[in-house]
Write an enzyme that holds these catalytic residues in place. Structure first.
Site, PDB file in Angstrom:
ATOM      1  N   GLY A  21       0.794  -1.220   0.000  1.00  0.00           N
ATOM      2  CA  GLY A  21       0.000   0.000   0.000  1.00  0.00           C
ATOM      3  C   GLY A  21       0.825   1.268   0.000  1.00  0.00           C
ATOM      4  O   GLY A  21       0.365   2.312  -0.442  1.00  0.00           O
TER       5      GLY A  21
ATOM      6  N   SER B 192      -3.344  -9.885   5.207  1.00  0.00           N
ATOM      7  CA  SER B 192      -3.499  -8.437   5.089  1.00  0.00           C
ATOM      8  C   SER B 192      -2.915  -8.043   3.739  1.00  0.00           C
ATOM      9  O   SER B 192      -1.696  -7.900   3.582  1.00  0.00           O
ATOM     10  CB  SER B 192      -2.763  -7.717   6.221  1.00  0.00           C
ATOM     11  OG  SER B 192      -3.318  -8.040   7.473  1.00  0.00           O
ATOM     12  N   THR B 193      -3.779  -7.905   2.745  1.00  0.00           N
ATOM     13  CA  THR B 193      -3.301  -7.697   1.379  1.00  0.00           C
ATOM     14  C   THR B 193      -2.596  -6.361   1.198  1.00  0.00           C
ATOM     15  O   THR B 193      -1.739  -6.225   0.322  1.00  0.00           O
ATOM     16  CB  THR B 193      -4.470  -7.790   0.383  1.00  0.00           C
ATOM     17  OG1 THR B 193      -5.454  -6.819   0.737  1.00  0.00           O
ATOM     18  CG2 THR B 193      -5.088  -9.170   0.407  1.00  0.00           C
ATOM     19  N   CYS B 194      -2.943  -5.371   2.016  1.00  0.00           N
ATOM     20  CA  CYS B 194      -2.339  -4.053   1.840  1.00  0.00           C
ATOM     21  C   CYS B 194      -0.840  -4.079   2.126  1.00  0.00           C
ATOM     22  O   CYS B 194      -0.075  -3.297   1.564  1.00  0.00           O
ATOM     23  CB  CYS B 194      -3.035  -3.049   2.753  1.00  0.00           C
ATOM     24  SG  CYS B 194      -2.579  -1.345   2.421  1.00  0.00           S
ATOM     25  N   ILE B 195      -0.421  -5.000   3.013  1.00  0.00           N
ATOM     26  CA  ILE B 195       1.006  -5.082   3.348  1.00  0.00           C
ATOM     27  C   ILE B 195       1.574  -6.456   3.000  1.00  0.00           C
ATOM     28  O   ILE B 195       2.636  -6.841   3.492  1.00  0.00           O
ATOM     29  CB  ILE B 195       1.240  -4.767   4.842  1.00  0.00           C
ATOM     30  CG1 ILE B 195       0.402  -5.707   5.734  1.00  0.00           C
ATOM     31  CG2 ILE B 195       0.924  -3.313   5.149  1.00  0.00           C
ATOM     32  CD1 ILE B 195       0.696  -5.546   7.223  1.00  0.00           C
TER      33      ILE B 195
END
EC number: 2.3.2.26
Length: 909
Positions: free
Chosen positions: A852, A874-877
């Site tokens: 992200g 946690s796809t953002c990180i």
């Protein structure tokens, strides 16, 4: 001196006539001098050359050893033929295949040559090596006018060839009506069989010769099978010759029922049966109703056989569905079919046409009884210790304990004797031995699910054919709702039932929602097969791209303006033809074929995201694209979005991969899946974190003073846009913050690009129905469109970080990487999607994966273990939260469950 003068005269004559004036002494050379003259019927030149020559007019030459008389007869050179006959040519000389000059004259219809040959005693009864006489050749070609003359010289009009076929056989096979009549008038045996027992009527029917069959039947031909039992009707149906079948039925009415019964014969092609019954049904209203009633009765009989557990499931299932498909096809072609708006009885009106379904009501009643019976047993109190299987075993006289129904545990005592009987008082059967439905090892659900599901499929087909296109039968919807729990039990026990028999789900959105969670739990490969099976079900060739395309349908595009020229030509093209086959040619280039088609799709997939067209913008991860909310700077942007949808739809239809990847939210738009706040990260990672923070924290006392409105830039001016009516005066509170986050997400991810989405979907749905594409989630749609990427596991390991207590040497981490190496490539892609939100590794490998806030390595974080806990991400990180599993086996099991069953526990940690 005289000799010199003679040579000079010969030279002069030769020069004047532009040919030799003397034949060579040897026959082989002489015959090739004469042959072109004979073919051109230059009888004077031939006569002059023969007059002073010792040439043998019966000399046989060439590979087939024919004489010049053969050549004259074959070419119709009647003057040369007469000359040769006068010179002593043998009219009965046979070449290497046994053919005489008369054979050749007859075959080619040379009437004058035939007459002259007969004058010179040509034998009409001579057979060639295949047993064919001149009369056979005339019959094959329908030379009736010559046949009248020839039969006067024939001693036996029924002379047989090597296969026992007479001239009447071959005339009937080729449909020569006047020839058949001439032969019959000349005494030909109308019922004479050949060596295999085939009569002239048999030959006429084998090629669908309606008129010759009618002549034979009118003259008393018998309806006889050949030695293998194959009848003339069998041949007519095999060839789809409806008109010839009609003639047979006129003279033998009993054959009508035979045709109806033939629908059960799996050796006969279904399309041929449809063709025949379609023709017969269009002859009269009464015959139309008679055919449908007969088909309904046969279907009912087959359906009850299928419900009998002693029958062969596979054979009876195929037979029932085949008959019902034919029944529905014939029903639809009637003058009061749903397509032309005439009442079919689905509004409750009993018309003669709707009454043809009455015999099937017995089968539907039995189906309903079975399902009610199973539902009743499933609902019985658990205190009862006897399940349905025990009842079946008692019927067999066995005392051993029945296996439990682990999935349902539906106890309940009783006996089938106390249950309402089905049609004909038939009761469920269980046979010993190797029967499919042996109750020793299977419960009643396993035994009956496939059988009942096949009958349900037949029921749906019959309900649907009574409805206008696009409408679902209320009766069938009511049926599914009534038996919802039992049908779900069937599917839970055997998910393949969905793909085999529950095709109605694809056509009934109101029913699909009931089973969608089960469908999406099925293997991706199985759903892909189901997708393409139904996508191409109404098209003539399942191998769509390889279907021949006519010259007029080739897409001729300009390489230097490929996007605009392709857009123009695809927009004008016939969608139905593009679905069936596609061929591309670049202007000024000769190349065509699949290589060109693949190149075209590859170039266009790059052009679609070309910044010059302003259609898509690159997302924060640097590898995916999102529709550009400012695409209106291009005046044709909506037409181009529609074209982009057409290209992706065409590519998916023809199984062509495209070199383009979209954001997860855009795939959701294609699938009709609502977006959520995590999707915002693809275009604004920092804003997505802020939304996450609002959800994770109590905002009651923070004084944010947020309302259900946002400020946005509209053509350079800041404007307040309400998220819902009156949103500017509605404060965001702890209680309604989730609604606020969802509405602001929809504004950023959907409302801002709604016209672009609509235009894209308009083009996409021209080739891909919404009901079919919903079989997949957004991750699978990416794989369908862009294919399976290669993943380098060693590079993955090298560029992975560990946190929250994990280190590279920990047993759990070692087990994890061993599992990654063991699983399939598809499962590795699912894992990558699960953690990063993308199925692709960027250029440069795992070291360049974006998060992200920029570059962010794949990370594995430790989570305390509790039984049955699944991994989350946690796809953002790019973080995998992996519980500290006690064994490699448990780790693998839990990981695969998370990947395959959609445990997408995404957070924005």
């Amino acid at each position: 001196m005289e000799r010199a003068m003679e040579q000079l005269n010969r030279l002069t004559r030769s020069l004047r006539r532009a040919r030799t004036v003397e034949l060579p002494e040897d026959n082989e050379t002489a015959v090739y001098t004469l042959m072109p003259m004979v073919m051109a019927d230059q009888h004077r030149s031939v006569s002059e050359l023969l007059s002073n020559s010792k040439f043998d007019v019966n000399y046989a030459f060439g590979r087939v050893k024919r004489s010049l008389l053969h050549i004259a007869a074959n070419c119709g050179s009647v003057e040369c033929l007469v000359l040769l006959l006068k010179k002593g040519a043998n009219p009965n000389y046979q070449d290497i295949s046994g053919c005489t000059p008369l054979h050749l004259a007859a075959r080619n219809g040379q009437k004058k040559c035939m007459s002259k040959l007969l004058e010179y005693s040509a034998d009409v009864n001579i057979c060639n090596n295949e047993g064919l006489t001149a009369i056979h050749w005339l019959a094959v070609n329908g030379r009736t006018e010559l046949l009248h003359d020839l039969v006067q010289h024939v001693t036996d009009v029924d002379v047989e060839d090597a296969m026992g076929q007479t001239a009447l056989h071959v005339a009937c096979q080729n449909g020569h009506k006047t020839t058949v009549q001439c032969l019959l008038d000349s005494g030909a045996d109308i019922n004479r069989p050949n060596v295999s027992g085939a009569t002239p009527l048999y030959f006429a029917c084998s090629h669908g010769q309606r008129d010759t069959a009618q002549i034979l039947l009118l003259r008393g031909a018998k309806y006889l099978p050949d030695k293998n039992g194959v009848t003339p009707l069998d041949l007519c149906v095999q060839g789809g010759y409806g008109q010839t079948c009609e003639v047979l039925i006129q003279y033998h009415p009993r054959l009508f029922q035979t045709i109806v019964q033939m629908t059960q014969n799996e050796d006969l092609r279904e399309n041929m049966l449809r063709q025949v019954l379609q023709h017969l049904s269009q002859q009269s209203e009464s015959q139309y109703l008679k055919i449908l009633t007969g088909l309904a009765e046969v279907a009912t009989t087959n359906g009850h056989k299928l419900l009998s557990l002693s029958s062969n499931y596979d054979a009876q299932m195929k037979s029932l569905l085949r008959i019902v498909r034919i029944f529905c096809h014939v029903f639809r072609i009637g003058p009061s079919s749903p397509s032309n708006g005439i009442d079919m009885g689905y509004n409750g009106n009993k018309t003669p046409r709707s009454q043809v379904f009455k015999p099937l009501e017995l089968l539907w009643h039995s189906l309903d009884e079975w399902l009610v019976l199973i539902a009743t047993e499933l609902m019985k109190n658990k205190e009862d210790s006897t399940d349905i299987t025990s009842i079946l075993l008692k019927q067999k006289g066995q005392d051993q304990e029945a296996p439990s129904l682990s999935a349902f545990e539906p106890p309940g005592p009783g006996s089938y004797e106390s249950l309402p009987p089905g049609p004909g008082d038939s009761k469920p059967e269980v046979l010993a031995g190797e029967q499919e439905a042996s109750a020793d090892c299977q419960d009643v659900i396993s035994v009956t699910a496939n059988r009942l599901s096949a009958v349900i499929q037949a029921f749906y087909m019959c309900c649907s054919c009574q409805m206008p296109p696009g409408m679902t039968s209320p009766r069938f919807i009511e049926f599914v709702c009534k038996h919802d729990e039992v049908l779900k039990c069937f599917v839970n026990r055997n998910p393949k039932i969905i793909f085999d028999h529950f095709h109605f789900l694809l056509e009934c959105p109101e029913l699909m929602s009931r089973f969608m969670h089960i469908i999406k739990a099925q293997p991706f490969k199985d759903r892909c097969e189901w997708f393409y099976e139904h996508l191409h079900s109404g098209q003539p060739d399942s191998d769509m791209v390889h279907r021949p395309v006519s010259e007029n349908d080739i897409l001729l595009v300009h390489r230097d303006s490929i996007f605009r020229s392709s857009c123009e030509i695809v927009s004008k093209a016939n969608c139905a033809k593009l679905k069936q086959g596609i061929a591309v040619r670049f202007h000024g280039e000769e190349g065509m074929g699949q290589g060109v088609v693949r190149e075209w799709f590859d170039i266009l997939s790059n052009e679609i995201v070309n910044p010059d067209y302003a259609l898509f913008t690159q997302s924060a991860d640097g590898t995916t694209f999102q529709p550009n909310s400012n695409s209106y700077v291009n005046p044709d942007h909506l037409n181009y979005f529609r074209f982009a949808g057409q290209i992706l739809g065409l590519a998916l239809n023809h199984r062509q991969l495209v070199n383009i990847y979209f954001t997860r939210s855009f795939y959701k738009h294609i699938l009709g899946i609502p977006v959520n706040y995590q999707d915002v990260a693809s275009i604004d990672p920092e804003y997505a974190k802020n939304l996450q923070w609002i959800l994770d924290n109590d905002i009651s006392d923070l004084g944010l003073e947020l309302t259900f409105s946002v400020e946005t830039d509209v053509f350079g001016a800041m404007e307040e846009v309400p998220l819902k009516p009156g949103g500017g005066s509605i404060l965001v509170t702890q209680n309604n913050k989730a609604e606020y986050v969802q509405l602001v997400t929809e504004l950023r991810m959907t409302r801002a690009i709604q016209p672009q989405i609509n235009a894209f979907l308009q083009g996409f749905h021209m080739f891909i129905p919404p009901s079919l594409i919903q079989l997949f989630d957004e991750y699978e749609l990416e794989l369908l469109l862009s294919g399976m990427p290669e993943i380098d596991v060693n590079d993955w390991i090298k560029n992975t970080e560990y946190t929250s207590g994990y280190e590279r040497e920990d047993p759990v981490i070692q087990w994890f990487w061993e599992v990654v190496e063991d699983i399939t490539q598809e499962e590795r892609v699912l894992l990558l999607q699960f953690v990063t939100g993308s199925s692709r590794v960027p250029h440069g490998g795992f070291a360049n994966i974006m998060g992200g806030s920029g570059l962010q390595n794949f990370t594995i974080a430790a989570v305390p273990y509790t039984p049955n806990l699944l991994p989350t991400s946690s796809t953002c990180i790019n973080m995998l939260k992996l519980p500290e599993y006690p064994s490699k086996e448990i780790l693998k099991d839990r990981l695969l469950v998370a990947l395959h069953c959609g445990s997408y526990g995404y957070t924005m940690a």
